[in-house]
Scaffold this motif. Structure first.
Motif, short mmCIF file in Angstrom:
data_model
loop_
_atom_site.label_atom_id
_atom_site.label_comp_id
_atom_site.label_asym_id
_atom_site.label_seq_id
_atom_site.Cartn_x
_atom_site.Cartn_y
_atom_site.Cartn_z
N ILE A 135 40.97 41.26 45.77
CA ILE A 135 40.04 40.56 46.67
C ILE A 135 40.87 39.67 47.58
O ILE A 135 41.31 38.59 47.18
CB ILE A 135 39.02 39.72 45.88
CG1 ILE A 135 38.23 40.61 44.92
CG2 ILE A 135 38.07 38.99 46.82
CD1 ILE A 135 37.37 39.86 43.94
N GLY A 136 41.11 40.13 48.78
CA GLY A 136 41.97 39.37 49.69
C GLY A 136 43.35 39.20 49.10
O GLY A 136 44.02 40.16 48.73
N LYS A 137 43.77 37.95 48.98
CA LYS A 137 45.09 37.64 48.40
C LYS A 137 45.03 37.48 46.89
O LYS A 137 46.02 37.12 46.26
CB LYS A 137 45.64 36.35 49.02
CG LYS A 137 45.79 36.40 50.54
CD LYS A 137 46.80 37.45 50.97
CE LYS A 137 46.98 37.45 52.49
NZ LYS A 137 47.94 38.48 52.94
N LEU A 138 43.87 37.73 46.32
CA LEU A 138 43.67 37.57 44.88
C LEU A 138 43.77 38.93 44.18
O LEU A 138 43.14 39.89 44.58
CB LEU A 138 42.29 36.96 44.62
CG LEU A 138 41.85 36.80 43.17
CD1 LEU A 138 42.73 35.80 42.44
CD2 LEU A 138 40.39 36.35 43.12
N MET A 139 44.56 38.98 43.10
CA MET A 139 44.72 40.18 42.29
C MET A 139 44.41 39.82 40.84
O MET A 139 45.00 38.87 40.30
CB MET A 139 46.14 40.74 42.39
CG MET A 139 46.58 41.11 43.80
SD MET A 139 45.85 42.67 44.35
CE MET A 139 46.77 43.84 43.35
N ILE A 140 43.50 40.58 40.22
CA ILE A 140 43.13 40.31 38.84
C ILE A 140 43.38 41.56 38.00
O ILE A 140 42.88 42.64 38.32
CB ILE A 140 41.65 39.91 38.73
CG1 ILE A 140 41.36 38.68 39.61
CG2 ILE A 140 41.27 39.62 37.28
CD1 ILE A 140 39.89 38.33 39.68
N TYR A 141 44.17 41.40 36.94
CA TYR A 141 44.45 42.49 36.01
C TYR A 141 43.68 42.20 34.72
O TYR A 141 44.14 41.43 33.87
CB TYR A 141 45.95 42.60 35.74
CG TYR A 141 46.75 42.99 36.96
CD1 TYR A 141 47.01 44.32 37.25
CD2 TYR A 141 47.23 42.00 37.83
CE1 TYR A 141 47.74 44.67 38.38
CE2 TYR A 141 47.96 42.35 38.96
CZ TYR A 141 48.20 43.68 39.23
OH TYR A 141 48.92 44.03 40.35
N GLU A 142 42.51 42.83 34.60
CA GLU A 142 41.63 42.52 33.48
C GLU A 142 42.27 42.84 32.15
O GLU A 142 42.20 42.04 31.20
CB GLU A 142 40.32 43.30 33.64
CG GLU A 142 39.34 43.06 32.51
CD GLU A 142 38.03 43.81 32.71
OE1 GLU A 142 37.14 43.65 31.88
OE2 GLU A 142 37.91 44.55 33.72
N GLU A 143 42.89 43.99 32.03
CA GLU A 143 43.42 44.41 30.74
C GLU A 143 44.66 43.62 30.33
O GLU A 143 45.00 43.56 29.15
CB GLU A 143 43.71 45.91 30.76
CG GLU A 143 42.45 46.75 30.96
CD GLU A 143 42.73 48.23 31.00
OE1 GLU A 143 43.92 48.60 31.03
OE2 GLU A 143 41.77 49.01 31.00
N GLN A 144 45.33 43.02 31.30
CA GLN A 144 46.50 42.21 30.99
C GLN A 144 46.16 40.72 30.91
O GLN A 144 47.02 39.90 30.61
CB GLN A 144 47.59 42.41 32.06
CG GLN A 144 48.35 43.72 31.92
CD GLN A 144 47.47 44.92 32.24
OE1 GLN A 144 46.78 44.95 33.26
NE2 GLN A 144 47.48 45.90 31.37
N TYR A 145 44.91 40.38 31.23
CA TYR A 145 44.47 38.98 31.24
C TYR A 145 45.34 38.15 32.17
O TYR A 145 45.77 37.05 31.84
CB TYR A 145 44.51 38.42 29.82
CG TYR A 145 43.18 37.83 29.38
CD1 TYR A 145 42.13 38.65 28.99
CD2 TYR A 145 42.98 36.45 29.38
CE1 TYR A 145 40.91 38.13 28.59
CE2 TYR A 145 41.76 35.92 28.98
CZ TYR A 145 40.73 36.75 28.60
OH TYR A 145 39.53 36.22 28.21
#
Length: 229
Positions: A135-145
């Motif tokens: 999301i824009g400059k935001l990166m979220i790795y759910e499985e890696q928390y």
């Protein structure tokens, strides 16, 4: 292997009550009766979660919480507070506690909240090709928390990560405080939505505040472009 819960309270009857109920639920329980002993137990026992009373001898619960977060230790914390400790509740949340429960409490409710916090704080096994929500400059790795903003990893508590992840999965949608409370905390919080506001404030401090917009009278939404309307 059983998860380890550190119970910290200077009232031996409360410690005994919580120890019995948590052990019945399958947890291994470690105990401490003052703030200094609590920090020692964290250092030597590496508990998975701490149930922490605010009013403690030698070092109070607020100072214990502050010390742990200054060390960048992200052990989940469930605070125990008295009814008249309103300011301390908010301060504890601002310092990184994950949740609080007011005395007198039901042991079953404490166990339920411990389970909910631990369930959300467990890291998933890392895969060779991690999937990210971008999301824009935001990166979220759910499985890696893990979450990154402008390439820098965000130092998030388990609850902050879960809140950010939930909003990211509903990007662009207005989410009420009640929706967020129910989705992230997963139990009846007696209508007290201030815990949501505190965690939103934490997220804004750790990334660009404009990514999370307040929709007056409704709630919050995460915006994909990081700009306010």
């Amino acid at each position: 292997m059983a998860q380890r819960i550190l119970v910290v309270d200077d009232e031996h009857s409360i410690v005994t009550l919580l120890q019995f109920n948590l052990e019945q639920a399958g947890y291994q329980v470690i105990t401490a009766f003052d703030g200094e002993e609590a920090l020692e137990k964290v250092n030597h026992e590496s508990p998975d979660l701490m149930v922490l009373d605010l009013m403690l001898p030698k070092l109070n619960g607020i100072d214990v919480c502050k010390e742990l977060r200054q060390r960048q230790l992200t052990i989940p914390i469930l605070m125990l507070t008295a009814k008249d400790e309103e300011l301390d509740k908010i301060l504890g949340l601002e310092l990184g506690a994950d949740d609080y429960i007011t005395k007198p409490f039901s042991p079953r409710e404490v166990v339920a909240r411990v389970k909910a916090i631990l369930r959300r704080s467990q890291n998933t096994v890392v895969e060779d090709k991690p999937k990210a929500i971008e999301i824009g400059k935001l990166m979220i790795y759910e499985e890696q928390y893990e979450a990154y903003f402008r390439g820098k990893e965000l130092d998030l508590t388990p609850k902050e990560f879960e809140l950010l992840l939930y909003m990211a999965k509903h990007v662009g949608r207005v989410l009420t405080r009640e929706q967020l409370l129910n989705a992230i905390w997963n139990y009846d919080f007696v209508g007290d939505t201030r815990i949501v506001d505190v965690h939103i404030s934490h997220l804004r401090d750790k990334m660009e505040a404009s990514y999370i917009k307040t929709v007056r009278g409704l709630g919050y939404k995460l915006e994909g472009n990081g700009k306010r309307e």
